[in-house]
Design an enzyme around this catalytic site. Sequence first.
Site, mmCIF file in Angstrom:
data_model
loop_
_atom_site.group_PDB
_atom_site.id
_atom_site.type_symbol
_atom_site.label_atom_id
_atom_site.label_comp_id
_atom_site.label_asym_id
_atom_site.label_seq_id
_atom_site.Cartn_x
_atom_site.Cartn_y
_atom_site.Cartn_z
ATOM 1 N N ARG A 91 -17.797 18.717 1.540
ATOM 2 C CA ARG A 91 -18.340 17.899 2.580
ATOM 3 C C ARG A 91 -17.612 18.266 3.976
ATOM 4 O O ARG A 91 -16.481 18.612 4.282
ATOM 5 C CB ARG A 91 -17.859 16.436 2.047
ATOM 6 N N GLU B 253 0.892 -1.260 -0.036
ATOM 7 C CA GLU B 253 -0.144 -0.050 0.198
ATOM 8 C C GLU B 253 0.958 1.305 0.045
ATOM 9 O O GLU B 253 1.727 1.491 0.878
ATOM 10 C CB GLU B 253 -1.025 0.019 1.170
ATOM 11 N N ASP C 223 -11.205 0.168 -8.460
ATOM 12 C CA ASP C 223 -11.152 1.581 -8.724
ATOM 13 C C ASP C 223 -9.971 1.706 -9.902
ATOM 14 O O ASP C 223 -9.845 2.715 -10.625
ATOM 15 C CB ASP C 223 -10.932 2.745 -7.713
ATOM 16 N N ALA D 74 -17.816 0.854 -4.423
ATOM 17 C CA ALA D 74 -17.059 -0.197 -3.286
ATOM 18 C C ALA D 74 -17.766 -1.492 -3.657
ATOM 19 O O ALA D 74 -17.011 -2.490 -3.501
ATOM 20 C CB ALA D 74 -17.574 0.209 -2.001
#
Length: 467
Positions: free
Chosen positions: A201, A38, A327, A340
């Site tokens: 947001r 990652e 994605d 998702a």
Amino acid sequence: MGSTAPVIDIVIVGGGISGLALAAGLCKKPHLSVRVYEGAPGYKDIGAGLALHKNAIGAMSLIGPEVLKAYWDNASNIGEDDVEMVTEVILAHGPHAGELVAELGRAKGRKSISRADLLHGLVQLIPKDRIKFGKKLVHMQERIPDIGKVKIQLLFHDGTTAEADCVIGADGIHSKVRAYLLGPSHPATRPKNHDRWQVYRTLIPTQEAITKHGIDPRYTNIVSIMTGPNGHVNIVPLKKGTMLSAGVAVRGVSTPSSPPTFTSVMSALTETPPKLDPSLYESYHPIAQPIIKMIASPSTPNTATWSVGDHDHAPFYIQRQIAMIGDAAHASLPFAGNGAAQALEDAAVLDHLFGRVTQVDHIQAALLAYETVRIKRSQEVGDMARRFGRVYAHCGDDELEGWEQGFWRHPSGKSSKKMPPLVQDPKRLRRFFAEASAFTNDFDLVKQNQDAVDKFELLCRKLKCSQ
């Protein structure tokens, strides 16, 4: 196929939802050696939060009960486990303002969760020695050390390397694996924001939203979308109901040339989008206005803005022993609530297939089988998300890009131009959303997995794979 096969080395690039869910399944298979790399040093709460639909819950169940438990244990109850819950879509503007036009994602045991909380749950399922953070991929290449064998070499930004028999790119919308497979100059390689969407947001304590900003308590324990031409509102309860993620998505204000990025709303960057202006929403229904004012208020903490993006269709998802999922393969706009879920469907299919991959020369057949069952469906969901965004923005039918063809065709078969616009016809809207929701929510995931296995076995015979 043989039971004494050598261990197969698999590298998953990216520790997002698809990568961790797939790794959780593959780590249980003794004939596979799985490593996850990652790029980020850790997980952050960025995004709207997730209220996973029925197909997402089903995909997690197929990978393993522990994957579903990781979701349940870290999520917020929207309702009781034996009660069906939905995402409400409400018209916030126009002659039918306040009218409910859709109930999306119907499922029992449905919960809301932040992306970071879901990742926290999934990462606990991966042995600590199988995942490394801060490993950003910068280069990859295929080499042939022996006749008939292929190894994939990876180079990370810190100078370290890895090698594998198979690489699965789960490295998100800006995927390096996608760029390697399609080529850096392919028109579908980079993310797009064709409609110039910008999201504003905030993440705020639920009690503060109620007492300080006057948010109706009803909208603090359900997922709601409130639509209108100047932007649509979305509100999601998170953190076991103690926090609210509330946002407004506005069409046409993001910088056309910029790829999806994340910046502070109060940032003074050169190309900062305009601030959210509550005065533009004075004609919206009263249920939406306090939410918009809360997000726009300079005193509201943890407020951010970013442009969103998706991918134009890739012509393929795999080449030889390299594939992309989630994605990286089919990033979609967040408006259909199924990005998702599609990533989890990818993981479920590959997990099922790799239970049968016992020789290195089975890998290509497995990846081709995955592509066969997933490419059309995942790309159709991406197209659906674009249409949802335009419907939420109250666009005219001429901007819905052929929605009357396919599974949103009007029952009369008439051209939409001979009828009132879709957004002015609640009956047509309900049909539009119901048929689209059924396409994602009521899909037969068990059959999808079996179709992939059938294709895998056919390809193994065709390619004369080892037994």
